[in-house]
Scaffold this motif. Structure first.
Motif, PDB file in Angstrom:
ATOM      1  N   LEU A 130     -28.908 -41.823  81.614  1.00  9.43           N
ATOM      2  CA  LEU A 130     -28.231 -40.747  81.774  1.00  9.43           C
ATOM      3  C   LEU A 130     -28.198 -39.805  81.305  1.00  9.43           C
ATOM      4  N   VAL A 131     -28.134 -38.370  82.428  1.00  5.07           N
ATOM      5  CA  VAL A 131     -28.058 -37.405  82.139  1.00  5.07           C
ATOM      6  C   VAL A 131     -26.901 -35.928  82.264  1.00  5.07           C
ATOM      7  N   GLN A 132     -27.027 -35.791  81.144  1.00  7.49           N
ATOM      8  CA  GLN A 132     -25.985 -34.733  81.719  1.00  7.49           C
ATOM      9  C   GLN A 132     -25.500 -33.982  82.576  1.00  7.49           C
ATOM     10  N   PRO A 133     -24.688 -33.670  82.995  1.00  3.46           N
ATOM     11  CA  PRO A 133     -24.585 -32.657  83.967  1.00  3.46           C
ATOM     12  C   PRO A 133     -25.201 -30.886  83.878  1.00  3.46           C
ATOM     13  N   ASP A 134     -25.156 -30.730  82.615  1.00  4.92           N
ATOM     14  CA  ASP A 134     -25.165 -29.569  82.169  1.00  4.92           C
ATOM     15  C   ASP A 134     -26.593 -29.077  81.842  1.00  4.92           C
ATOM     16  N   PHE A 135     -27.737 -29.898  82.079  1.00  4.21           N
ATOM     17  CA  PHE A 135     -28.605 -30.098  81.118  1.00  4.21           C
ATOM     18  C   PHE A 135     -29.392 -28.855  82.285  1.00  4.21           C
ATOM     19  N   GLY A 136     -30.344 -28.151  81.831  1.00 10.47           N
ATOM     20  CA  GLY A 136     -31.005 -26.961  81.964  1.00 10.47           C
ATOM     21  C   GLY A 136     -32.666 -27.414  82.376  1.00 10.47           C
ATOM     22  N   LEU A 137     -33.371 -26.779  83.305  1.00 11.16           N
ATOM     23  CA  LEU A 137     -34.958 -26.962  83.664  1.00 11.16           C
ATOM     24  C   LEU A 137     -35.571 -25.856  83.410  1.00 11.16           C
ATOM     25  N   LEU A 177     -32.781 -37.118  89.428  1.00 15.50           N
ATOM     26  CA  LEU A 177     -33.624 -36.189  89.457  1.00 15.50           C
ATOM     27  C   LEU A 177     -35.060 -36.694  89.979  1.00 15.50           C
ATOM     28  N   LEU A 178     -35.798 -36.109  90.547  1.00 13.34           N
ATOM     29  CA  LEU A 178     -37.211 -36.300  90.927  1.00 13.34           C
ATOM     30  C   LEU A 178     -38.623 -35.136  91.218  1.00 13.34           C
ATOM     31  N   ALA A 191     -25.446 -37.924  85.510  1.00 12.27           N
ATOM     32  CA  ALA A 191     -24.059 -37.723  86.013  1.00 12.27           C
ATOM     33  C   ALA A 191     -22.916 -37.139  86.537  1.00 12.27           C
ATOM     34  N   ARG A 192     -22.823 -36.938  87.535  1.00 15.56           N
ATOM     35  CA  ARG A 192     -22.528 -36.503  87.580  1.00 15.56           C
ATOM     36  C   ARG A 192     -20.969 -37.278  88.764  1.00 15.56           C
ATOM     37  N   PRO A 193     -20.538 -36.516  90.078  1.00 13.80           N
ATOM     38  CA  PRO A 193     -19.105 -37.776  90.133  1.00 13.80           C
ATOM     39  C   PRO A 193     -19.453 -38.765  91.523  1.00 13.80           C
ATOM     40  N   GLY A 214     -39.490 -29.622  81.368  1.00 14.80           N
ATOM     41  CA  GLY A 214     -37.923 -28.991  80.433  1.00 14.80           C
ATOM     42  C   GLY A 214     -37.186 -29.815  80.264  1.00 14.80           C
ATOM     43  N   LEU A 215     -37.107 -30.333  80.387  1.00 14.30           N
ATOM     44  CA  LEU A 215     -35.425 -31.489  80.180  1.00 14.30           C
ATOM     45  C   LEU A 215     -35.414 -31.995  78.896  1.00 14.30           C
TER      46      LEU A 215
END
Length: 210
Positions: free
Chosen positions: A138-145, A67-68, A60-62, A109-110
């Motif tokens: 829809l993935v919030q952009p503050d995720f870490g992997l 993600l692949l 969910a970026r502007p 690790g999502l």
């Protein structure tokens, strides 16, 4: 053909009305490797289909991205290919959504708390006999992997507007087991996205923007 201007708001509005609200678990898979290589269907029909699911993580970026992953070069199947997080639906999974979220956690690790399910695409039948349910999230952009090196060499983002532009969609062919195999492919910054992943991306385009 011109590139489709893809904004997050427009994508979400289309997704709400065009994605399937529930997974198709038993019907005839309308999409698959057999679409462009019909000979595959007879090969697949002689074995029992195996249930699988993948997550299409739209960030969910502007200007949204997808993600692949680059599969580990040490894997016995599809090594070094670009893929969505995903895999077989295990008996303990509550369905395709649970399986897709579990696989995304295990592979990159999502955390599932960062993912809001939006809906499903038509089931996709692979030439290897997997009946794959694609889950759009829809993935919030503050995720870490945290990548699992046994499964994934790399994770990266591709702009959704690039993936959804028909000008970037190709059909390629190669010889395989005496057949001429034809498949969808997209090339982004020297990365070749093809096979099942290319076919599912084309399915996403057809349902959301086609």
């Amino acid at each position: 053909m011109t590139q489709i201007p893809v904004t997050l708001d427009d994508f979400l509005a289309r997704a709400r009305t065009r994605l399937l609200p529930a997974p198709d678990l038993t019907g005839e898979p309308p999409r698959g490797d057999h679409e462009l290589t019909p000979e595959f269907r007879a090969m697949v029909d002689i074995v029992a289909a195996r249930a699988a699911a993948v997550l299409i993580p739209v960030i969910a970026r502007p200007q949204p991205t997808v993600l692949l992953t680059l599969r580990s070069s040490h894997l016995p199947d599809h090594a070094g290919q670009i893929a969505f997080p995903g895999g077989k639906i295990d008996p303990q999974d509550r369905g395709p959504l649970d399986a897709a979220l579990r696989e995304a956690e295990e592979e990159v690790g999502l955390g599932r708390g960062f993912v809001a399910p939006l809906g499903y695409l038509d089931a996709y039948l692979s030439r290897t006999g997997f009946r794959i349910v694609p889950v759009v999230g829809l993935v919030q952009p503050d995720f870490g992997l945290t990548l699992n090196p046994g499964e994934v060499d790399e994770a990266f983002e591709v702009p959704l507007d690039f993936l959804m532009s028909p000008a970037n969609h190709q059909r390629e062919s190669r010889e395989w087991l005496g057949l001429t195999r034809t498949f969808h492919a997209i090339t982004y910054e020297q990365r070749r996205i093809w096979g099942i992943t290319g076919g599912i991306l084309r399915s996403l385009y057809d349902r959301i923007y086609g």
